[in-house]
Structure formats: C-alpha cells, structure tokens
Design a protein around this motif. Structure first.
Motif, PDB file in Angstrom:
ATOM      1  N   SER A  87       0.832  -1.205   0.000  1.00 41.28           N
ATOM      2  CA  SER A  87       0.000   0.000   0.000  1.00 41.28           C
ATOM      3  C   SER A  87       0.867   1.255   0.000  1.00 41.28           C
ATOM      4  CB  SER A  87      -0.929   0.006   1.212  1.00 41.28           C
ATOM      5  OG  SER A  87      -1.913  -0.984   1.066  1.00 41.28           O
ATOM      6  N   ALA A  88       1.943   1.245   0.764  1.00 44.71           N
ATOM      7  CA  ALA A  88       2.841   2.398   0.778  1.00 44.71           C
ATOM      8  C   ALA A  88       3.495   2.598  -0.595  1.00 44.71           C
ATOM      9  CB  ALA A  88       3.913   2.218   1.845  1.00 44.71           C
ATOM     10  N   LEU A  89       3.935   1.517  -1.228  1.00 46.84           N
ATOM     11  CA  LEU A  89       4.548   1.630  -2.553  1.00 46.84           C
ATOM     12  C   LEU A  89       3.522   2.072  -3.599  1.00 46.84           C
ATOM     13  CD1 LEU A  89       6.881  -1.497  -2.502  1.00 46.84           C
ATOM     14  CD2 LEU A  89       7.553   0.916  -2.367  1.00 46.84           C
ATOM     15  N   ALA A  90       2.302   1.557  -3.490  1.00 49.06           N
ATOM     16  CA  ALA A  90       1.249   1.946  -4.430  1.00 49.06           C
ATOM     17  C   ALA A  90       0.885   3.412  -4.252  1.00 49.06           C
ATOM     18  CB  ALA A  90       0.019   1.066  -4.236  1.00 49.06           C
ATOM     19  N   PHE A  91       0.837   3.880  -3.001  1.00 48.51           N
ATOM     20  CA  PHE A  91       0.569   5.294  -2.741  1.00 48.51           C
ATOM     21  C   PHE A  91       1.620   6.157  -3.421  1.00 48.51           C
ATOM     22  CE2 PHE A  91       1.055   9.247  -0.489  1.00 48.51           C
ATOM     23  CZ  PHE A  91      -0.241   9.650  -0.219  1.00 48.51           C
ATOM     24  N   ARG A  92       2.878   5.820  -3.212  1.00 50.00           N
ATOM     25  CA  ARG A  92       3.976   6.606  -3.785  1.00 50.00           C
ATOM     26  C   ARG A  92       3.948   6.587  -5.313  1.00 50.00           C
ATOM     27  NH1 ARG A  92       7.576  10.569  -2.438  1.00 50.00           N
ATOM     28  NH2 ARG A  92       9.130  10.574  -4.072  1.00 50.00           N
ATOM     29  N   HIS A  93       3.714   5.415  -5.884  1.00 53.10           N
ATOM     30  CA  HIS A  93       3.679   5.280  -7.346  1.00 53.10           C
ATOM     31  C   HIS A  93       2.509   6.079  -7.934  1.00 53.10           C
ATOM     32  CE1 HIS A  93       4.362   3.454 -11.238  1.00 53.10           C
ATOM     33  NE2 HIS A  93       3.061   3.219 -11.306  1.00 53.10           N
ATOM     34  N   THR A  94       1.345   5.995  -7.297  1.00 52.81           N
ATOM     35  CA  THR A  94       0.173   6.728  -7.776  1.00 52.81           C
ATOM     36  C   THR A  94       0.391   8.232  -7.635  1.00 52.81           C
ATOM     37  OG1 THR A  94      -1.229   4.876  -7.133  1.00 52.81           O
ATOM     38  CG2 THR A  94      -2.323   6.969  -7.530  1.00 52.81           C
ATOM     39  N   TRP A  95       0.947   8.641  -6.507  1.00 53.04           N
ATOM     40  CA  TRP A  95       1.205  10.065  -6.267  1.00 53.04           C
ATOM     41  C   TRP A  95       2.175  10.622  -7.302  1.00 53.04           C
ATOM     42  CZ3 TRP A  95      -1.371  13.137  -3.025  1.00 53.04           C
ATOM     43  CH2 TRP A  95      -0.846  14.392  -2.756  1.00 53.04           C
ATOM     44  N   ARG A  99       2.210  13.613 -11.218  1.00 52.80           N
ATOM     45  CA  ARG A  99       3.145  14.685 -11.555  1.00 52.80           C
ATOM     46  C   ARG A  99       3.883  14.443 -12.861  1.00 52.80           C
ATOM     47  NH1 ARG A  99       6.826  15.441  -6.648  1.00 52.80           N
ATOM     48  NH2 ARG A  99       6.510  13.220  -6.484  1.00 52.80           N
ATOM     49  N   ARG A 100       4.114  13.195 -13.219  1.00 54.24           N
ATOM     50  CA  ARG A 100       4.803  12.898 -14.478  1.00 54.24           C
ATOM     51  C   ARG A 100       4.247  11.598 -15.046  1.00 54.24           C
ATOM     52  NH1 ARG A 100       8.659  12.276 -10.492  1.00 54.24           N
ATOM     53  NH2 ARG A 100       9.263  10.129 -10.086  1.00 54.24           N
ATOM     54  N   ARG A 101       4.366  11.475 -16.344  1.00 56.18           N
ATOM     55  CA  ARG A 101       3.831  10.295 -17.022  1.00 56.18           C
ATOM     56  C   ARG A 101       4.627   9.058 -16.611  1.00 56.18           C
ATOM     57  NH1 ARG A 101      -0.509  11.718 -19.736  1.00 56.18           N
ATOM     58  NH2 ARG A 101      -0.422  13.708 -20.799  1.00 56.18           N
ATOM     59  N   PRO A 102       3.919   7.996 -16.182  1.00 59.80           N
ATOM     60  CA  PRO A 102       4.638   6.783 -15.772  1.00 59.80           C
ATOM     61  C   PRO A 102       5.204   6.035 -16.975  1.00 59.80           C
ATOM     62  CG  PRO A 102       2.268   6.473 -15.536  1.00 59.80           C
ATOM     63  CD  PRO A 102       2.489   7.899 -15.957  1.00 59.80           C
ATOM     64  N   ASP A 103       6.299   5.366 -16.754  1.00 54.97           N
ATOM     65  CA  ASP A 103       6.925   4.533 -17.771  1.00 54.97           C
ATOM     66  C   ASP A 103       6.050   3.287 -17.978  1.00 54.97           C
ATOM     67  OD1 ASP A 103       8.746   3.330 -19.494  1.00 54.97           O
ATOM     68  OD2 ASP A 103       9.875   2.421 -17.838  1.00 54.97           O
ATOM     69  N   ARG A 106       7.616  -0.039 -16.666  1.00 53.75           N
ATOM     70  CA  ARG A 106       7.631  -0.100 -15.197  1.00 53.75           C
ATOM     71  C   ARG A 106       6.219  -0.300 -14.665  1.00 53.75           C
ATOM     72  NH1 ARG A 106       7.887   3.710 -10.650  1.00 53.75           N
ATOM     73  NH2 ARG A 106       9.084   2.675  -9.025  1.00 53.75           N
ATOM     74  N   GLN A 107       5.250   0.353 -15.290  1.00 58.75           N
ATOM     75  CA  GLN A 107       3.850   0.218 -14.887  1.00 58.75           C
ATOM     76  C   GLN A 107       3.400  -1.236 -15.031  1.00 58.75           C
ATOM     77  OE1 GLN A 107       2.133   2.908 -13.859  1.00 58.75           O
ATOM     78  NE2 GLN A 107       0.073   2.113 -13.752  1.00 58.75           N
ATOM     79  N   ALA A 108       3.785  -1.879 -16.115  1.00 56.10           N
ATOM     80  CA  ALA A 108       3.406  -3.276 -16.332  1.00 56.10           C
ATOM     81  C   ALA A 108       4.074  -4.196 -15.315  1.00 56.10           C
ATOM     82  CB  ALA A 108       3.774  -3.695 -17.755  1.00 56.10           C
ATOM     83  N   GLY A 135      -4.000  14.415 -11.520  1.00 52.39           N
ATOM     84  CA  GLY A 135      -3.364  14.503 -12.827  1.00 52.39           C
ATOM     85  C   GLY A 135      -3.535  15.847 -13.508  1.00 52.39           C
ATOM     86  N   GLU A 136      -4.219  16.783 -12.844  1.00 56.12           N
ATOM     87  CA  GLU A 136      -4.495  18.082 -13.466  1.00 56.12           C
ATOM     88  C   GLU A 136      -3.216  18.851 -13.781  1.00 56.12           C
ATOM     89  OE1 GLU A 136      -6.565  22.346 -12.342  1.00 56.12           O
ATOM     90  OE2 GLU A 136      -7.223  20.554 -11.281  1.00 56.12           O
ATOM     91  N   LYS A 137      -2.277  18.893 -12.865  1.00 55.04           N
ATOM     92  CA  LYS A 137      -1.043  19.649 -13.091  1.00 55.04           C
ATOM     93  C   LYS A 137      -0.287  19.097 -14.292  1.00 55.04           C
ATOM     94  CE  LYS A 137       3.176  21.198 -10.747  1.00 55.04           C
ATOM     95  NZ  LYS A 137       3.812  21.467 -11.987  1.00 55.04           N
ATOM     96  N   LEU A 138      -0.187  17.790 -14.392  1.00 55.00           N
ATOM     97  CA  LEU A 138       0.495  17.154 -15.513  1.00 55.00           C
ATOM     98  C   LEU A 138      -0.197  17.502 -16.830  1.00 55.00           C
ATOM     99  CD1 LEU A 138       2.565  15.056 -16.587  1.00 55.00           C
ATOM    100  CD2 LEU A 138       0.845  13.327 -16.138  1.00 55.00           C
ATOM    101  N   HIS A 139      -1.516  17.364 -16.860  1.00 52.37           N
ATOM    102  CA  HIS A 139      -2.262  17.659 -18.074  1.00 52.37           C
ATOM    103  C   HIS A 139      -2.244  19.150 -18.398  1.00 52.37           C
ATOM    104  CE1 HIS A 139      -3.707  13.598 -17.441  1.00 52.37           C
ATOM    105  NE2 HIS A 139      -4.122  13.612 -18.688  1.00 52.37           N
TER     106      HIS A 139
END
Length: 168
Positions: A87-95, A99-103, A106-108, A135-139
């Motif tokens: 859950s902690a890793l998922a929180f960090r990855h989602t957060w 801010r930036r488009r995920p690879d 890596r996502q897979a 995702g608003e800031k990124l978009h």
C-alpha cells in the motif's frame, strides 16, 4: 463539447488548435474549473475515501479468515506487513503518476504490487482530490505547452521578409 446548434466549444476559446485531454471523472472541466468542477472534486474525494474504507473492511474479513484458519501469528504478521508495504509503494507510485507520465514498462512490471496495494492508490487519489483533480497539473502543463507551440506556429509575421535589412 457542443452547444444546442452542434458547434464545438473549446475551453480555451479558440476553434482551432490543441484540445485538452479529458481526465477521468472530470472530463475537460479542469481547464477552466467550470461545469461543476468543485463538486466533482468533492465527489471523487468522498468516493475514493469510501472505497478505501470499504476495502479496509474487506481486508479485515480476510484477516479474520486467517485467524479462524489458525495459521499462526507469523503468517498473519507477514500478510499485514505485505499489505502495508504494498500500500505504501502503491501510494507513492500513484502520487508520482500525478506529476509525471509513468513509464509503461515499469507500470506493467508493478501491476501485481499495485493490485495488492490498492488501498494506497485509493488514498493517494483522495489526498490529490483535496488540492486538484488527480493529474491536473500534468495535463495542464502539457496543454499549456501545446497551446504555446500552436500560438507560435500560427502567429503571423508582420512585414515582407524579402525587404528586411541585412545586418552587416
């Protein structure tokens, strides 16, 4: 987005040029913060928090199943630690994904970990909804860059370039 006559309305007000990418649950309301944007943010925040609470209740039933099965405290501890870490890793990855488009590769590779840590992803979505659409800031950065490039390409020059003085 179209009005009663069927003509296209763009949030930026220009008929030609780049169009904003819609966000899940928000569409293109994030551009001008109109058409119920604030209400959508509140609904998304409440929904993600409710989903996280229900998920924790389901996990509680799973832990009760482990207790009933009498697997021992070591296995229960391993399961608790696994869900907490995932859950902690998922929180960090989602957060970070806001801010930036995920690879994509890596996502897979993290798909299983993110599925186990779904509570962390839901909580990240909740906390992001408190400040902006996820995702608003990124978009917005991508959209403003595309608008600037479009304006630069379509801006008309003044004067005849062949009559321009050459610098010596």
């Amino acid at each position: 987005m179209s009005d009663e006559s069927g003509t296209q309305n763009t949030p930026a007000g220009s008929e030609s040029g780049p169009r904003p990418e819609p966000l899940r649950f928000f569409g293109t309301t994030w551009v001008n913060h109109d058409d119920g944007y604030a209400l959508r943010r509140v609904a998304a925040a409440v929904g993600s928090l409710a989903a996280a609470a229900i998920s924790c209740l389901v996990l509680r039933f799973a832990f009760e199943g482990l207790r009933i099965a009498d697997t021992g405290s070591f296995v229960t501890l391993l399961v608790v630690v696994m869900f907490a870490v995932c859950s902690a890793l998922a929180f960090r990855h989602t957060w970070d994904g806001f801010r930036r488009r995920p690879d994509p590769d890596r996502q897979a590779s993290l798909r299983g970990l993110l599925a186990i840590g779904f509570v962390g992803s839901l909580l990240a979505y909740f906390f992001r909804c408190l400040t902006e659409a996820p995702g608003e800031k990124l978009h917005r950065d991508d959209y403003e860059t595309a608008l600037a490039q479009h304006r630069k390409r379509t801006t008309r020059r003044t004067g005849n370039p062949s009559k321009k003085r050459r610098r010596s």
